[in-house]
Design a protein around this motif. Structure first.
Motif, short mmCIF file in Angstrom:
data_model
loop_
_atom_site.label_atom_id
_atom_site.label_comp_id
_atom_site.label_asym_id
_atom_site.label_seq_id
_atom_site.Cartn_x
_atom_site.Cartn_y
_atom_site.Cartn_z
N UNK A 211 17.70 71.59 89.65
CA UNK A 211 16.64 70.63 89.99
C UNK A 211 16.79 69.38 89.14
N UNK A 212 15.86 68.46 89.30
CA UNK A 212 15.90 67.20 88.58
C UNK A 212 15.03 67.26 87.34
N UNK A 213 15.39 66.46 86.34
CA UNK A 213 14.62 66.33 85.11
C UNK A 213 14.34 64.84 84.94
N UNK A 214 13.07 64.47 85.02
CA UNK A 214 12.73 63.04 84.91
C UNK A 214 12.52 62.68 83.45
N UNK A 215 13.58 62.18 82.84
CA UNK A 215 13.52 61.72 81.45
C UNK A 215 14.61 60.69 81.25
N UNK A 216 14.35 59.78 80.36
CA UNK A 216 15.38 58.82 79.99
C UNK A 216 15.83 59.04 78.56
N UNK A 217 15.29 60.07 77.92
CA UNK A 217 15.63 60.29 76.52
C UNK A 217 16.90 61.12 76.35
#
Length: 171
Positions: free
Chosen positions: A116-122
C-alpha cells in the motif's frame, strides 16, 4: 470640509505600521524555517513518518488486514528466518510497492500485509523498519530490495504493519 468630522478608520500611518510589523514577523518565521530545515536527524524524520501513518489510519478509520499467504515452494535459505514483510510506497511512482513486493516474493520472502501507500515526505530513501531482535533479518531484506535500503529501528509510534518488517520504498 468639516473640521468636526470623526472617522472610524485607522489613520494611514497606523495601518502601514501594522502591515510592516506583520511582514517582519512572517519574514522572521520564514528565515527560521529555512535555517533549521536541514537539521533534522534521521530519527526525527522516522518519528514523523510514524506519526503521519498513525494519523492517516485514524483519520480514515481504516486498517489493512494481513493478507493470507501460503508458503512458497521456492523459499530460499536467505529468506527462511525472515518475518513477513509489509511493503509501503512512499515515492511518487504508482505501483512501486506492488513491484517491489512481487520482486521480494520471487526471491523467497513472505509478504504479510498487502502492498500500500505511505503518505509521508520524511522518508526519502528506501528504508527497512525492524523491531527488537530483527536487525539481521532486516539486513537480509535490505540486500534484496532493488536499489538497496537503509536499515533502521522501527519508531515506537509507527503502528502500521505490526509484527512485520516494514519495507518503505521510494525509488
Amino acid at each position: 470640509m468639516k473640521a468636526d468630522r470623526e472617522t472610524n478608520r485607522l489613520p494611514l500611518r497606523a495601518g502601514a505600521m501594522l502591515l510592516l510589523a506583520v511582514a517582519v514577523v512572517f519574514i522572521a518565521l520564514g528565515w527560521h524555517s529555512a535555517a533549521s530545515s536541514g537539521k533534522e536527524s534521521g530519527k526525527d524524520k522516522l518519528e514523523q513518518a510514524g506519526q503521519s501513518v498513525a494519523s492517516t489510519e485514524q483519520a480514515s478509520g481504516t486498517t489493512t488486514a494481513p493478507a493470507s499467504t501460503k508458503p512458497s515452494d521456492t523459499t530460499s535459505t536467505q529468506a527462511a528466518d525472515v518475518p513477513k514483510l509489509c511493503v509501503l510506497n512512499a515515492g511518487t511512482e504508482t505501483g512501486l510497492a506492488k513491484k517491489v513486493s512481487d520482486d521480494l516474493k520471487s526471491k523467497g520472502f513472505a509478504i504479510g500485509t498487502d502492498p500500500s501507500n505511505l503518505s509521508t515526505s520524511s522518508v526519502t530513501e528506501n528504508t527497512i523498519f525492524y523491531g527488537e531482535g530483527e536487525e539481521a533479518a532486516a539486513k537480509k531484506v535490505a540486500e534484496a530490495v532493488p536499489n538497496g535500503a537503509d536499515v533502521t529501528v522501527r519508531p515506537d509510534n509507527f503502528t502500521k504493519c505490526p509484527g512485520e518488517l516494514v519495507v518503505v520504498v521510494v525509488n
